[in-house]
Design a protein around this motif. Structure first.
Motif, PDB file in Angstrom:
ATOM      1  N   UNK A  64      10.446   3.735   6.446  1.00 49.24           N
ATOM      2  CA  UNK A  64      10.376   2.378   5.886  1.00 49.24           C
ATOM      3  C   UNK A  64      10.079   2.365   4.388  1.00 49.24           C
ATOM      4  N   UNK A  65       9.080   3.125   3.880  1.00 50.95           N
ATOM      5  CA  UNK A  65       8.848   3.106   2.426  1.00 50.95           C
ATOM      6  C   UNK A  65      10.040   3.627   1.628  1.00 50.95           C
ATOM      7  N   UNK A  66      10.779   4.569   2.196  1.00 55.72           N
ATOM      8  CA  UNK A  66      11.973   5.096   1.512  1.00 55.72           C
ATOM      9  C   UNK A  66      13.025   3.998   1.398  1.00 55.72           C
ATOM     10  N   UNK A  67      13.255   3.280   2.496  1.00 53.25           N
ATOM     11  CA  UNK A  67      14.207   2.160   2.458  1.00 53.25           C
ATOM     12  C   UNK A  67      13.760   1.109   1.450  1.00 53.25           C
ATOM     13  N   UNK A  68      12.451   0.809   1.431  1.00 57.89           N
ATOM     14  CA  UNK A  68      11.934  -0.200   0.503  1.00 57.89           C
ATOM     15  C   UNK A  68      12.168   0.224  -0.946  1.00 57.89           C
ATOM     16  N   UNK A  69      11.920   1.498  -1.246  1.00 56.10           N
ATOM     17  CA  UNK A  69      12.138   1.994  -2.608  1.00 56.10           C
ATOM     18  C   UNK A  69      13.604   1.862  -3.007  1.00 56.10           C
TER      19      UNK A  69
END
Length: 274
Positions: free
Chosen positions: A59-64
């Protein structure tokens, strides 16, 4: 009401691992500023980065990626701060490094401010990587890169070459001349330092002497020999079977974290080990 809709939309991101559905990406990218805050919150949520979390830590990778694609400049401080908390080699780290470079000069003020308060080599490593590639020439960046080079010529040479200041040719040449290499040397990184120094000199427009070219060739031969030796050791190890239910798809990133597609990495060994 729109904020609630934006939060609900962004929250769908946590349901996915390797790739987001194209329609979800399009929907988020087409929204206004209301998606920035929930994306930043997702990026900074350490619990979502754990592989046991929903989405297996993606999820944090997608958000970035979404924040960078939207070019939301108000998210730059959060992106820089998250980079400082990552470890080199993590997928999120690489995503942020490449993304911040794409954002260009606007990143420099925030990254320089963060550099002043950085406390660890890992924090400075990521920030200097960004600053060396962002396209800004600043004496503070130059001084920090020279300091990094003096502490670690291998890493520093790469960043100096990317920064592109001809003043660095002299210290790079001195370092290459002072670095010795023997073909029976067993330290792979000792050879890599010689190779990176030579690359940096040529990238900045310098010309290697005959002695320097010969030194680089010895380092390349020695590195090649060591890699072959390590590969023979790896090939001699028995394969580690991976249960079929846990295997990624053929075109998904390999489970080992190499970043290579599964079919080009461990697929054959996993199948052979059944």
């Amino acid at each position: 009401m729109r904020d609630n809709e934006a939060q609900a939309l962004v929250r769908q991101v946590v349901e996915y691992t390797v790739q987001l559905p194209a329609d979800l990406v399009t929907d988020i990218l087409s929204r206004g500023k209301e998606v920035v805050a929930p994306l930043v919150e997702m990026l900074c949520d350490e619990s979502l980065a754990d592989t046991s979390a929903p989405g297996e830590g993606c999820a944090p990778i997608h958000a970035a990626r979404l924040l960078i694609r939207r070019r939301d400049l108000e998210a730059v401080p959060a992106l820089v701060e998250r980079l400082m908390r990552c470890l080199p080699g993590e997928l999120l780290y690489d995503t942020l490094l490449v993304g911040l470079e794409e954002l260009g000069p606007v990143v420099a003020p925030t990254a320089l401010e963060a550099l002043e308060r950085s406390r660890t080599p890992d924090e400075r490593f990521g920030l200097l990587s960004v600053l060396s590639r962002c396209g800004v020439k600043d004496e503070r960046i130059y001084s920090a890169l020279i300091q990094q080079f003096e502490e670690d010529p291998f890493l520093g040479a790469m960043n100096l070459a990317r920064y592109g200041d001809a003043r660095t040719l002299e210290p790079l040449v001195r370092a290459l001349d002072a670095t010795s290499v023997a073909e029976d040397e067993e330290d792979l990184f000792a050879h890599q330092s010689v190779i990176e120094l030579a690359i940096a000199i040529e990238t900045l427009g310098g010309t290697l002497t005959e002695a320097q070219r010969e030194k680089r060739e010895r380092a390349q031969r020695a590195r090649h020999r060591l890699r072959e030796m390590f590969q023979r050791v790896l090939d001699s190890l028995p394969p580690i079977p991976v249960p079929r239910k846990d295997r990624p798809g053929r075109n998904d990133p390999c489970w080992c974290g190499s970043g290579v597609k599964y079919k080009r990495c461990h697929l054959r060994r996993d199948t052979h080990g059944e």
